[in-house]
Design a protein around this motif. Structure first.
Motif, PDB file in Angstrom:
ATOM      1  N   VAL A  21       0.872  -1.173   0.000  1.00  0.00           N
ATOM      2  CA  VAL A  21       0.000   0.000   0.000  1.00  0.00           C
ATOM      3  C   VAL A  21       0.912   1.227   0.000  1.00  0.00           C
ATOM      4  CG1 VAL A  21      -1.776   1.284   1.247  1.00  0.00           C
ATOM      5  CG2 VAL A  21      -1.783  -1.226   1.293  1.00  0.00           C
ATOM      6  N   ILE A  22       0.631   2.171  -0.905  1.00  0.00           N
ATOM      7  CA  ILE A  22       1.466   3.367  -1.029  1.00  0.00           C
ATOM      8  C   ILE A  22       0.581   4.600  -0.905  1.00  0.00           C
ATOM      9  CG2 ILE A  22       3.005   4.674  -2.539  1.00  0.00           C
ATOM     10  CD1 ILE A  22       3.749   1.946  -3.829  1.00  0.00           C
ATOM     11  N   GLU A  23       1.019   5.522  -0.039  1.00  0.00           N
ATOM     12  CA  GLU A  23       0.351   6.804   0.123  1.00  0.00           C
ATOM     13  C   GLU A  23       1.338   7.908  -0.234  1.00  0.00           C
ATOM     14  OE1 GLU A  23      -2.813   5.951   3.710  1.00  0.00           O
ATOM     15  OE2 GLU A  23      -0.943   6.965   4.199  1.00  0.00           O
ATOM     16  N   ALA A  24       0.810   9.045  -0.689  1.00  0.00           N
ATOM     17  CA  ALA A  24       1.660  10.187  -1.038  1.00  0.00           C
ATOM     18  C   ALA A  24       0.935  11.468  -0.664  1.00  0.00           C
ATOM     19  CB  ALA A  24       1.988  10.170  -2.524  1.00  0.00           C
ATOM     20  N   THR A  25       1.691  12.559  -0.668  1.00  0.00           N
ATOM     21  CA  THR A  25       1.124  13.869  -0.365  1.00  0.00           C
ATOM     22  C   THR A  25       1.098  14.728  -1.615  1.00  0.00           C
ATOM     23  OG1 THR A  25       3.246  14.907   0.141  1.00  0.00           O
ATOM     24  CG2 THR A  25       2.112  13.772   1.960  1.00  0.00           C
ATOM     25  N   ARG A  26       0.431  15.841  -1.485  1.00  0.00           N
ATOM     26  CA  ARG A  26       0.476  16.850  -2.550  1.00  0.00           C
ATOM     27  C   ARG A  26       1.904  17.360  -2.654  1.00  0.00           C
ATOM     28  NH1 ARG A  26       0.565  21.762   0.303  1.00  0.00           N
ATOM     29  NH2 ARG A  26      -0.032  21.449   2.479  1.00  0.00           N
ATOM     30  N   GLN A  27       2.214  18.057  -3.708  1.00  0.00           N
ATOM     31  CA  GLN A  27       3.548  18.631  -3.878  1.00  0.00           C
ATOM     32  C   GLN A  27       3.669  19.898  -3.032  1.00  0.00           C
ATOM     33  OE1 GLN A  27       4.747  18.336  -8.227  1.00  0.00           O
ATOM     34  NE2 GLN A  27       2.554  17.950  -8.305  1.00  0.00           N
ATOM     35  N   ILE A  85      -2.777  -8.252   8.619  1.00  0.00           N
ATOM     36  CA  ILE A  85      -1.872  -7.527   9.504  1.00  0.00           C
ATOM     37  C   ILE A  85      -0.910  -6.687   8.671  1.00  0.00           C
ATOM     38  CG2 ILE A  85      -0.064  -7.744  11.241  1.00  0.00           C
ATOM     39  CD1 ILE A  85      -1.476 -10.274  12.209  1.00  0.00           C
ATOM     40  N   ALA A  86      -0.821  -5.390   9.026  1.00  0.00           N
ATOM     41  CA  ALA A  86       0.025  -4.455   8.277  1.00  0.00           C
ATOM     42  C   ALA A  86       1.382  -4.298   8.948  1.00  0.00           C
ATOM     43  CB  ALA A  86      -0.657  -3.097   8.186  1.00  0.00           C
ATOM     44  N   SER A  87       2.400  -4.088   8.132  1.00  0.00           N
ATOM     45  CA  SER A  87       3.736  -3.802   8.650  1.00  0.00           C
ATOM     46  C   SER A  87       3.811  -2.330   9.053  1.00  0.00           C
ATOM     47  CB  SER A  87       4.787  -4.104   7.585  1.00  0.00           C
ATOM     48  OG  SER A  87       4.684  -3.159   6.530  1.00  0.00           O
TER      49      SER A  87
END
Length: 97
Positions: A21-27, A85-87
């Motif tokens: 799972v990948i999350e990112a922010t605005r620039q 279960i998440a790391s």
């Protein structure tokens, strides 16, 4: 030069039934060194046993718009096992060139 935004992870491929799972922010301005959790948006969930790297460019563009040179993006990723279960997340940043 082709535009790319991908996230490399190990092990590759992930174990059977495990997803990334990948999350990112605005620039943001490159001078910013911290963003709160509320700024992160989920941009990618890999298929079970997916291989590195994860190409997140189209998902990122759909959520936040086109990349802008000299801006910083915060990224975090973790894996979720078949049992749910998440790391712990791994955090990183990138400056758009």
């Amino acid at each position: 030069m082709a535009i790319a935004l991908s996230v490399a992870f190990t092990p590759t491929p992930l174990a059977a039934g495990e997803k990334v799972v990948i999350e990112a922010t605005r620039q943001v301005s490159p001078g910013i060194s911290f963003l709160p959790r509320s700024e992160y948006k989920q941009v990618f969930t890999g298929a079970a046993a997916s291989a590195s790297p994860a190409n997140i460019l189209s998902a990122y563009n759909a959520l936040f718009g086109a990349l802008i040179a000299n801006q910083k993006i915060f990224v975090r990723a973790w894996s979720v096992g078949a049992n749910g279960i998440a790391s712990s997340p791994i955090n990183s940043t990138v400056i758009v060139t």
